[in-house]
Motif scaffolding. Sequence first.
Motif, PDB file in Angstrom:
ATOM      1  N   LEU A   1      32.227  30.210  37.813  1.00  0.00           N
ATOM      2  CA  LEU A   1      32.345  28.819  38.266  1.00  0.00           C
ATOM      3  C   LEU A   1      33.667  28.597  39.004  1.00  0.00           C
ATOM      4  N   ASN A   2      34.771  29.122  38.452  1.00  0.00           N
ATOM      5  CA  ASN A   2      36.089  28.966  39.083  1.00  0.00           C
ATOM      6  C   ASN A   2      36.130  29.642  40.455  1.00  0.00           C
ATOM      7  N   LEU A   3      35.522  30.820  40.555  1.00  0.00           N
ATOM      8  CA  LEU A   3      35.466  31.535  41.828  1.00  0.00           C
ATOM      9  C   LEU A   3      34.639  30.735  42.847  1.00  0.00           C
ATOM     10  N   HIS A   4      33.518  30.220  42.381  1.00  0.00           N
ATOM     11  CA  HIS A   4      32.631  29.394  43.219  1.00  0.00           C
ATOM     12  C   HIS A   4      33.373  28.162  43.748  1.00  0.00           C
ATOM     13  N   ASN A   5      34.143  27.515  42.881  1.00  0.00           N
ATOM     14  CA  ASN A   5      34.870  26.301  43.271  1.00  0.00           C
ATOM     15  C   ASN A   5      36.014  26.600  44.245  1.00  0.00           C
ATOM     16  N   ARG A   6      36.621  27.779  44.093  1.00  0.00           N
ATOM     17  CA  ARG A   6      37.781  28.111  44.932  1.00  0.00           C
ATOM     18  C   ARG A   6      37.364  28.606  46.317  1.00  0.00           C
TER      19      ARG A   6
ATOM     20  N   GLN B   1      32.516  50.136  52.354  1.00  0.00           N
ATOM     21  CA  GLN B   1      33.494  50.656  53.317  1.00  0.00           C
ATOM     22  C   GLN B   1      32.885  51.688  54.273  1.00  0.00           C
ATOM     23  N   LYS B   2      31.795  52.344  53.842  1.00  0.00           N
ATOM     24  CA  LYS B   2      31.093  53.272  54.743  1.00  0.00           C
ATOM     25  C   LYS B   2      30.411  52.505  55.877  1.00  0.00           C
ATOM     26  N   LEU B   3      29.926  51.307  55.565  1.00  0.00           N
ATOM     27  CA  LEU B   3      29.245  50.483  56.571  1.00  0.00           C
ATOM     28  C   LEU B   3      30.217  49.568  57.304  1.00  0.00           C
ATOM     29  N   ARG B   4      31.166  49.013  56.572  1.00  0.00           N
ATOM     30  CA  ARG B   4      32.170  48.099  57.149  1.00  0.00           C
ATOM     31  C   ARG B   4      33.548  48.578  56.688  1.00  0.00           C
ATOM     32  N   PRO B   5      34.189  49.469  57.474  1.00  0.00           N
ATOM     33  CA  PRO B   5      35.453  50.102  57.044  1.00  0.00           C
ATOM     34  C   PRO B   5      36.577  49.126  56.689  1.00  0.00           C
ATOM     35  N   LYS B   6      36.511  47.894  57.200  1.00  0.00           N
ATOM     36  CA  LYS B   6      37.582  46.921  56.898  1.00  0.00           C
ATOM     37  C   LYS B   6      37.414  46.251  55.535  1.00  0.00           C
ATOM     38  N   SER B   7      36.316  46.526  54.847  1.00  0.00           N
ATOM     39  CA  SER B   7      36.086  45.901  53.531  1.00  0.00           C
ATOM     40  C   SER B   7      37.235  46.216  52.580  1.00  0.00           C
ATOM     41  N   GLU B   8      37.573  45.222  51.738  1.00  0.00           N
ATOM     42  CA  GLU B   8      38.735  45.328  50.848  1.00  0.00           C
ATOM     43  C   GLU B   8      38.303  45.206  49.393  1.00  0.00           C
ATOM     44  N   GLY B   9      39.199  45.629  48.498  1.00  0.00           N
ATOM     45  CA  GLY B   9      38.887  45.516  47.081  1.00  0.00           C
ATOM     46  C   GLY B   9      40.121  45.257  46.243  1.00  0.00           C
ATOM     47  N   LEU B  10      39.898  44.723  45.054  1.00  0.00           N
ATOM     48  CA  LEU B  10      40.978  44.506  44.094  1.00  0.00           C
ATOM     49  C   LEU B  10      40.490  44.956  42.720  1.00  0.00           C
ATOM     50  N   ALA B  11      41.207  45.913  42.144  1.00  0.00           N
ATOM     51  CA  ALA B  11      40.877  46.373  40.796  1.00  0.00           C
ATOM     52  C   ALA B  11      41.613  45.506  39.780  1.00  0.00           C
ATOM     53  N   PHE B  12      40.932  45.191  38.675  1.00  0.00           N
ATOM     54  CA  PHE B  12      41.604  44.466  37.593  1.00  0.00           C
ATOM     55  C   PHE B  12      41.328  45.184  36.280  1.00  0.00           C
ATOM     56  N   ASP B  13      42.141  44.899  35.279  1.00  0.00           N
ATOM     57  CA  ASP B  13      42.099  45.646  34.019  1.00  0.00           C
ATOM     58  C   ASP B  13      40.858  45.297  33.202  1.00  0.00           C
ATOM     59  N   ILE B  14      40.362  46.277  32.443  1.00  0.00           N
ATOM     60  CA  ILE B  14      39.139  46.058  31.666  1.00  0.00           C
ATOM     61  C   ILE B  14      39.306  45.005  30.569  1.00  0.00           C
ATOM     62  N   ASN B  15      40.527  44.721  30.171  1.00  0.00           N
ATOM     63  CA  ASN B  15      40.739  43.700  29.142  1.00  0.00           C
ATOM     64  C   ASN B  15      41.188  42.352  29.710  1.00  0.00           C
ATOM     65  N   GLU B  16      41.144  42.232  31.029  1.00  0.00           N
ATOM     66  CA  GLU B  16      41.539  40.980  31.686  1.00  0.00           C
ATOM     67  C   GLU B  16      40.318  40.275  32.275  1.00  0.00           C
ATOM     68  N   PRO B  17      40.319  38.936  32.274  1.00  0.00           N
ATOM     69  CA  PRO B  17      39.246  38.210  32.970  1.00  0.00           C
ATOM     70  C   PRO B  17      39.360  38.403  34.480  1.00  0.00           C
ATOM     71  N   LEU B  18      38.334  38.041  35.209  1.00  0.00           N
ATOM     72  CA  LEU B  18      38.367  38.073  36.666  1.00  0.00           C
ATOM     73  C   LEU B  18      39.577  37.260  37.143  1.00  0.00           C
ATOM     74  N   PRO B  19      40.492  37.851  37.924  1.00  0.00           N
ATOM     75  CA  PRO B  19      41.768  37.166  38.233  1.00  0.00           C
ATOM     76  C   PRO B  19      41.637  36.142  39.363  1.00  0.00           C
TER      77      PRO B  19
ATOM     78  N   GLN C   1      44.828  34.518  40.999  1.00  0.00           N
ATOM     79  CA  GLN C   1      45.733  35.401  41.749  1.00  0.00           C
ATOM     80  C   GLN C   1      45.150  35.858  43.088  1.00  0.00           C
ATOM     81  N   LEU C   2      43.895  35.523  43.352  1.00  0.00           N
ATOM     82  CA  LEU C   2      43.233  36.053  44.543  1.00  0.00           C
ATOM     83  C   LEU C   2      43.803  35.459  45.823  1.00  0.00           C
ATOM     84  N   GLN C   3      43.924  36.330  46.817  1.00  0.00           N
ATOM     85  CA  GLN C   3      44.327  35.890  48.154  1.00  0.00           C
ATOM     86  C   GLN C   3      43.354  36.533  49.148  1.00  0.00           C
ATOM     87  N   ILE C   4      42.173  35.968  49.201  1.00  0.00           N
ATOM     88  CA  ILE C   4      41.115  36.526  50.040  1.00  0.00           C
ATOM     89  C   ILE C   4      41.197  35.879  51.420  1.00  0.00           C
TER      90      ILE C   4
END
Length: 354
Positions: free
Chosen positions: A150-155, A100-118, A121-124
Amino acid sequence: MMLNFYPGPSKIYPEVRSYLTAAYDEGFLGTPHRGEQFVQLSRATVGLLKRKINIPEDYYIFFTSSATECWEILIQSLTRHKSYHLYNGSFGEKWLQYAQKLRPKSEGLAFDINEPLPVEQLQISSDTELICFTQNETSNGTQVSQTSILNLHNRYRDTLIAVDATSSMAGLNLKFIKADIWFASVQKCFGLPAGLGVLVCSPRAIFRAKQIAERGHYNSLVSMYEKMLNYQTTHTPNVLGIYLLRRVLEDRPFIKTLDQELTDRSQDLYEFFSQFQDMQLLIENEEVRSKTVIALQATERLVDDMKKRALHHNIRLGNGYGPWQRNTFRIANFPAILDEEYEELKRFFLHYYA
């Protein structure tokens, strides 16, 4: 001798002592980085990285100072507008803040430590140029599974994916082909002193770097690529670090063997530590538990006392990190640490709780 279970900088392979002498004797400490001796060293090290840790033949490998430098290289050279960051711990969050210091429009999504990568639910948004996440979050002992990657790669096939693998590369058999960029520092699973980073890029990532053609920095990716065609660097590199990396790769088993050893040992350690009542595993969900960094939680008082007593027995436990700094400690499960050292660690805990 101190037993070092700190999750980086961690224990280095004992052979490094003789490698250092050999580097001096072979003239590497004063060799010019544009000379043939360095070029041969660089070429050999790249070949060993591909062979020993299963990096695809058509991927490109670069040497940096650290994984943190890789954050900067990727944002400045592979994005014009923004990146998107998925994180559940301090290092993933720091990467977003850096972006965000280099590209202020950069976005993020926090997820819980006991949850898999969501992934579902992503809407990128379609104007996102780079999706970033940490495969093994050193701060809290979580990992993103190969299935999630793999799921992220496919989506998101049309978007570049970058993976911080700082505390898993050279320990786990990562499926490099499922992302465009991977990077790590050598002071964890590589079993080497700090001061060298390894950056791995797919042909697609290099094509993107050429399209953007960002050349404003000493570590601009397109300039690094052009130099590395001749196995050279844009700047005077850590020649000693690269030499040590070559030597350690020559002497270590292939990654499939190391992965199996670390997987078996992590299961054993999780089982062992789950028996103590006033100390809990920080990560309850087995599916997202790291195989290389084990995080244990207790009261601040107990954590403090345990670390002090361990030091008295020449055992260094890893401090907690970020929001878990005071009520957790971490134990590295890295290839350079011997099974008998973990047996000594177990004896300490059994004695502590006796």
